[in-house]
Design an enzyme around this catalytic site. Structure first.
Site, mmCIF file in Angstrom:
data_model
loop_
_atom_site.group_PDB
_atom_site.id
_atom_site.type_symbol
_atom_site.label_atom_id
_atom_site.label_comp_id
_atom_site.label_asym_id
_atom_site.label_seq_id
_atom_site.Cartn_x
_atom_site.Cartn_y
_atom_site.Cartn_z
ATOM 1 N N ILE A 88 0.842 -1.190 0.000
ATOM 2 C CA ILE A 88 0.000 0.000 0.000
ATOM 3 C C ILE A 88 0.877 1.241 0.000
ATOM 4 O O ILE A 88 1.740 1.399 0.865
ATOM 5 C CB ILE A 88 -0.913 0.019 1.249
ATOM 6 C CG1 ILE A 88 -1.707 -1.282 1.351
ATOM 7 C CG2 ILE A 88 -1.824 1.246 1.233
ATOM 8 C CD1 ILE A 88 -2.324 -1.518 2.724
ATOM 9 N N CYS A 89 0.645 2.121 -0.939
ATOM 10 C CA CYS A 89 1.358 3.399 -0.999
ATOM 11 C C CYS A 89 0.531 4.418 -0.203
ATOM 12 O O CYS A 89 -0.400 5.031 -0.725
ATOM 13 C CB CYS A 89 1.532 3.842 -2.450
ATOM 14 S SG CYS A 89 2.434 5.397 -2.618
ATOM 15 N N LEU A 90 0.863 4.539 1.076
ATOM 16 C CA LEU A 90 0.143 5.440 1.979
ATOM 17 C C LEU A 90 1.171 6.011 2.951
ATOM 18 O O LEU A 90 1.793 5.257 3.712
ATOM 19 C CB LEU A 90 -0.963 4.683 2.720
ATOM 20 C CG LEU A 90 -1.851 5.490 3.662
ATOM 21 C CD1 LEU A 90 -2.649 6.549 2.895
ATOM 22 C CD2 LEU A 90 -2.800 4.567 4.417
#
Length: 150
Positions: A88-90
């Site tokens: 997840i790109c967060l």
């Protein structure tokens, strides 16, 4: 350090089970407090409406000072900030982590990210990144954020 992690994780687990029991289902595989599975259903009125997803949280002895490793397992949402390997790109999972964040706040942020999507699709570099990341966890990478939604 380990005692602080255990105390904090027990507090986070109690909060999830008390305040979010209708939204998130938490299980501890092998009764291991350092490994959580969190199941949820995407919000009504979104492009993922009714779809069920599962997050895996891995906590190090440095939690809550250090962020947990959080990935999707099982069915992976088809989202522009979620790779097909579940990464997840967060920003709050990496360089914008704060010890003030909790498991519930991370889950709510991910649910919000899914809810705000207007179309389904993978990150532009999904295939290349997934190939490069084999055998590594998401925290092994220096993440860059191309927009304010991640």
């Amino acid at each position: 350090m380990e005692a602080r992690m255990t105390k904090r994780l027990q507090k986070d687990l109690e909060a999830m089970q008390k305040n979010y029991k209708d939204q998130f289902i938490v299980t501890l595989p092998n009764n291991d407090l350092k490994l959580w599975h969190v199941e949820f259903t995407a919000a009504q009125g979104t492009i993922f409406q009714g779809e069920k997803f599962k997050l895996q949280f891995k906590f190090s002895p440095e939690y809550p000072i250090e962020s947990p490793e959080v990935i999707f397992i099982g069915k992976i949402p088809d989202h522009e900030h979620i790779y097909s390997n579940g990464f997840i790109c967060l920003s709050i999972l990496y360089d914008e982590w704060s010890a003030a964040l909790t498991v519930s706040s991370v889950c709510l942020s991910i649910l919000s990210m899914l809810s705000s999507a207007t179309k389904k699709g993978r990150p532009f570099n999904d295939a290349e990144f997934c190939k490069r990341s084999q055998g590594r966890g998401p925290k092994a990478f220096l993440w860059s954020y191309d927009d304010e939604k991640c």
